[in-house]
Design a protein around this motif. Structure first.
Motif, mmCIF file in Angstrom:
data_model
loop_
_atom_site.group_PDB
_atom_site.id
_atom_site.type_symbol
_atom_site.label_atom_id
_atom_site.label_comp_id
_atom_site.label_asym_id
_atom_site.label_seq_id
_atom_site.Cartn_x
_atom_site.Cartn_y
_atom_site.Cartn_z
ATOM 1 N N LEU A 35 0.801 -1.227 0.000
ATOM 2 C CA LEU A 35 0.000 0.000 0.000
ATOM 3 C C LEU A 35 0.831 1.273 0.000
ATOM 4 C CD1 LEU A 35 -2.620 -1.023 2.700
ATOM 5 C CD2 LEU A 35 -2.866 -1.119 0.217
ATOM 6 N N ARG A 36 2.143 1.130 0.042
ATOM 7 C CA ARG A 36 3.054 2.269 0.212
ATOM 8 C C ARG A 36 2.760 3.446 -0.722
ATOM 9 N NH1 ARG A 36 8.249 1.148 2.302
ATOM 10 N NH2 ARG A 36 7.539 -0.925 1.811
ATOM 11 N N HIS A 37 2.351 3.167 -1.958
ATOM 12 C CA HIS A 37 2.128 4.237 -2.936
ATOM 13 C C HIS A 37 0.663 4.579 -3.133
ATOM 14 C CE1 HIS A 37 6.363 4.168 -3.744
ATOM 15 N NE2 HIS A 37 6.303 2.868 -3.956
ATOM 16 N N THR A 38 -0.210 4.031 -2.295
ATOM 17 C CA THR A 38 -1.635 4.343 -2.378
ATOM 18 C C THR A 38 -1.852 5.765 -1.874
ATOM 19 O OG1 THR A 38 -2.227 2.039 -1.968
ATOM 20 C CG2 THR A 38 -3.934 3.684 -1.580
ATOM 21 N N PRO A 39 -2.491 6.613 -2.689
ATOM 22 C CA PRO A 39 -2.742 7.982 -2.230
ATOM 23 C C PRO A 39 -3.671 7.993 -1.016
ATOM 24 C CG PRO A 39 -3.165 7.772 -4.589
ATOM 25 C CD PRO A 39 -2.962 6.396 -4.049
ATOM 26 N N ILE A 40 -3.387 8.895 -0.081
ATOM 27 C CA ILE A 40 -4.211 9.072 1.111
ATOM 28 C C ILE A 40 -4.697 10.518 1.138
ATOM 29 C CG2 ILE A 40 -4.295 9.059 3.629
ATOM 30 C CD1 ILE A 40 -1.992 7.000 3.567
ATOM 31 N N LEU A 41 -6.013 10.677 1.152
ATOM 32 C CA LEU A 41 -6.644 11.988 1.247
ATOM 33 C C LEU A 41 -7.347 12.063 2.594
ATOM 34 C CD1 LEU A 41 -7.649 14.696 0.135
ATOM 35 C CD2 LEU A 41 -9.511 13.433 -0.984
ATOM 36 N N VAL A 42 -6.979 13.051 3.389
ATOM 37 C CA VAL A 42 -7.617 13.263 4.686
ATOM 38 C C VAL A 42 -8.654 14.362 4.531
ATOM 39 C CG1 VAL A 42 -7.246 14.086 7.047
ATOM 40 C CG2 VAL A 42 -5.635 12.470 6.013
ATOM 41 N N VAL A 43 -9.876 14.077 4.978
ATOM 42 C CA VAL A 43 -10.963 15.049 4.994
ATOM 43 C C VAL A 43 -11.439 15.121 6.438
ATOM 44 C CG1 VAL A 43 -13.229 15.660 4.077
ATOM 45 C CG2 VAL A 43 -11.606 14.425 2.629
ATOM 46 N N SER A 44 -11.290 16.294 7.055
ATOM 47 C CA SER A 44 -11.563 16.389 8.488
ATOM 48 C C SER A 44 -12.176 17.724 8.856
ATOM 49 C CB SER A 44 -10.260 16.192 9.273
ATOM 50 O OG SER A 44 -10.515 16.200 10.649
ATOM 51 N N SER A 45 -12.852 17.747 10.001
ATOM 52 C CA SER A 45 -13.445 18.988 10.496
ATOM 53 C C SER A 45 -12.400 19.893 11.142
ATOM 54 C CB SER A 45 -14.567 18.695 11.489
ATOM 55 O OG SER A 45 -14.063 17.945 12.563
ATOM 56 N N ILE A 46 -11.213 19.353 11.431
ATOM 57 C CA ILE A 46 -10.161 20.233 11.925
ATOM 58 C C ILE A 46 -9.607 21.024 10.741
ATOM 59 C CG2 ILE A 46 -9.591 18.702 13.852
ATOM 60 C CD1 ILE A 46 -7.054 17.892 12.357
ATOM 61 N N THR A 47 -9.053 22.174 11.012
ATOM 62 C CA THR A 47 -8.515 22.994 9.928
ATOM 63 C C THR A 47 -7.117 22.516 9.555
ATOM 64 O OG1 THR A 47 -7.489 24.608 11.390
ATOM 65 C CG2 THR A 47 -9.799 25.008 10.773
ATOM 66 N N ALA A 48 -6.670 22.912 8.386
ATOM 67 C CA ALA A 48 -5.329 22.515 7.937
ATOM 68 C C ALA A 48 -4.272 23.034 8.908
ATOM 69 C CB ALA A 48 -5.079 23.033 6.524
ATOM 70 N N SER A 49 -4.437 24.249 9.447
ATOM 71 C CA SER A 49 -3.444 24.773 10.400
ATOM 72 C C SER A 49 -3.470 23.978 11.705
ATOM 73 C CB SER A 49 -3.673 26.258 10.663
ATOM 74 O OG SER A 49 -4.951 26.474 11.211
ATOM 75 N N ASP A 50 -4.669 23.548 12.139
ATOM 76 C CA ASP A 50 -4.756 22.681 13.320
ATOM 77 C C ASP A 50 -4.069 21.359 13.048
ATOM 78 O OD1 ASP A 50 -6.193 24.519 14.811
ATOM 79 O OD2 ASP A 50 -8.137 23.668 14.259
ATOM 80 N N TYR A 51 -4.265 20.832 11.850
ATOM 81 C CA TYR A 51 -3.656 19.551 11.479
ATOM 82 C C TYR A 51 -2.139 19.636 11.604
ATOM 83 C CZ TYR A 51 -2.345 15.478 8.754
ATOM 84 O OH TYR A 51 -1.794 14.286 8.356
ATOM 85 N N VAL A 52 -1.577 20.715 11.081
ATOM 86 C CA VAL A 52 -0.119 20.893 11.119
ATOM 87 C C VAL A 52 0.370 21.007 12.557
ATOM 88 C CG1 VAL A 52 1.758 22.488 10.531
ATOM 89 C CG2 VAL A 52 0.050 21.870 8.813
ATOM 90 N N SER A 53 -0.402 21.668 13.426
ATOM 91 C CA SER A 53 0.042 21.833 14.809
ATOM 92 C C SER A 53 -0.157 20.566 15.641
ATOM 93 C CB SER A 53 -0.677 23.010 15.467
ATOM 94 O OG SER A 53 -2.051 22.751 15.595
ATOM 95 N N ILE A 54 -1.135 19.728 15.271
ATOM 96 C CA ILE A 54 -1.430 18.516 16.045
ATOM 97 C C ILE A 54 -0.525 17.355 15.649
ATOM 98 C CG2 ILE A 54 -3.172 16.728 16.464
ATOM 99 C CD1 ILE A 54 -5.286 18.948 16.149
ATOM 100 N N PHE A 55 -0.286 17.214 14.360
ATOM 101 C CA PHE A 55 0.422 16.040 13.870
ATOM 102 C C PHE A 55 1.815 16.400 13.383
ATOM 103 C CE2 PHE A 55 -4.105 15.254 13.389
ATOM 104 C CZ PHE A 55 -4.229 14.118 14.172
#
Length: 86
Positions: A35-55
């Motif tokens: 699965l290494r090259h399978t694209p992963i799309l994250v769709v979430s209620s958190i914002t992109a800036s929150d995502y960067v700060s959390i993960f």
């Protein structure tokens, strides 16, 4: 268990109930040679800036893109098509 045909694309949230969250699930997908090259799309209620700060950002290769909810259907379809064409 993974079937004989790997998915063409994975779409998931990062905030999931249960043992695995989206970050851990992405790491496990990337760790699987099948699965290494399978694209992963994250769709979430958190914002992109929150995502960067959390993960962690030092492993940004874990996902291919992030869309914040609510996402317009055409934007989601466009991104799915872009990732599938890669």
């Amino acid at each position: 268990a993974l079937g004989t045909t790997p998915p063409d694309l994975v779409i998931m949230d990062v905030m999931m109930d249960g043992v695995l969250d989206g970050w851990d699930a992405s790491w496990r997908i990337r760790s699987n040679p099948q699965l290494r090259h399978t694209p992963i799309l994250v769709v979430s209620s958190i914002t992109a800036s929150d995502y960067v700060s959390i993960f962690p950002t030092d492993e940004d290769h874990l996902i291919d893109n992030f869309l914040s909810k609510p996402v317009e259907p055409q934007k989601l379809i466009s991104e799915v098509n872009r990732l599938l064409r890669r």
